[in-house]
Write an enzyme that holds these catalytic residues in place. Structure first.
Site, short mmCIF file in Angstrom:
data_model
loop_
_atom_site.label_atom_id
_atom_site.label_comp_id
_atom_site.label_asym_id
_atom_site.label_seq_id
_atom_site.Cartn_x
_atom_site.Cartn_y
_atom_site.Cartn_z
CB CYS A 32 0.66 -4.50 1.99
SG CYS A 32 -1.24 -4.26 1.97
CB CYS A 35 -1.91 -1.67 1.21
SG CYS A 35 -1.38 -2.05 2.58
#
Length: 282
Positions: A32, A35
């Site tokens: 991700c 993230c």
């Protein structure tokens, strides 16, 4: 420092610990990209709270059952735990200012004590001491946006215009576009238009004989504003929009917009003047 959480450590390091300290849990995954953008922001903000909040993270690929138990549907998702329960949360990568606001709702920073002390001083007429209190707090916590904003507000209240302008110039870059910072800038600009020690009575008398001196009309509005006579200020600027030349119309419009931003839409007179300005511009 960020603590990696597993299903085994979650009860102790999150649920139990949140009974004494708020705990942020960042649900993330290695694949991700957002993230990886969010974590440094969280680490930087949490580091400013001197241990008053803990930061943890859960790798959702490795801890799928734990992620499922909290209905994690998108990444990143950040949940804040207090007293063993989820107290707040957000999803995605928010701007740094928004993350700070999120955290500040739940945690006192060291500077918050100084803010409360300064408020009491200001309420008791000790504005210079209030300013000094905030300046001292900023030396210890220069990254706290609220301290920057309050210092500029107190300087404006004390009519230290140059100091307020300097304080605004030292605002962190991310703060300058914030609505509260823009409201302070508007106050500074209106104070600069008003000028120092302007004789209100003399200016009013001058305008009776020179009603189309729009530079002075703008100044008169600013002096009214500084005195707290907001309706008189807005009326001056609205008249500039209605009867002024192109430049005067723009100055009047800008000052009205500044005033709307400072007073806010909930002020009793703002909606009416918003409508009147819209009508004048159509």
């Amino acid at each position: 420092m960020t603590t990696e959480i597993t299903s085994e450590t979650f009860p102790q390091l999150v649920l139990e610990k949140s009974k004494t300290n708020p705990v942020l849990v960042d649900f993330w995954a290695d694949w991700c990209a957002p993230c990886k953008m969010l974590m440094p922001l969280l680490e930087n903000i949490v580091s400013e709270y001197a241990g008053k909040i803990d930061l943890t993270k859960v790798n959702t690929d490795e801890e799928q059952q734990l992620a499922s138990s909290f209905n994690i549907r998108s990444l990143p998702t950040v949940k804040l735990f207090k007293n063993g329960e989820v107290a707040d949360e957000f999803m995605g990568v928010l701007p740094e200012v928004a993350i700070r606001d999120f955290v500040e709702k739940h945690v006192d920073r060291p500077g918050d004590t100084s803010i409360r002390e300064a408020k009491k001083l200001a309420e008791n007429g000790k504005i210079n001491e209030a300013i000094q209190t905030i300046q001292t707090a900023l030396k210890h916590d220069p990254g706290y946006d609220k301290l920057h904003l309050i210092l500029a507000e107190y300087q404006l209240d004390a009519e230290y215009l140059e100091d307020a302008r300097s304080t605004f110039g030292n605002f962190p870059k991310h703060l300058r576009d914030d609505s509260a910072a823009q409201s302070i800038l508007a106050r500074i600009e209106l104070s600069e238009i008003a000028g120092e020690n302007t004789d209100l009575c003399a200016l009013e008398a001058y305008m009776i004989n020179n009603p189309k001196d729009f530079i002075k009309k703008a100044q008169l509005g600013a002096v009214y504003f500084s005195a707290g006579n907001y309706s008189a200020a807005m009326e001056q600027w609205l008249q500039m929009v209605l009867i002024g030349d192109k430049d005067a119309k723009e100055i009047g419009r800008e000052n009205l917009v500044r005033t709307f931003g400072i007073l806010g839409n909930h002020h009793e007179e703002v909606p009416a003047y918003r409508r009147r300005l819209a009508q004048a511009l159509n």
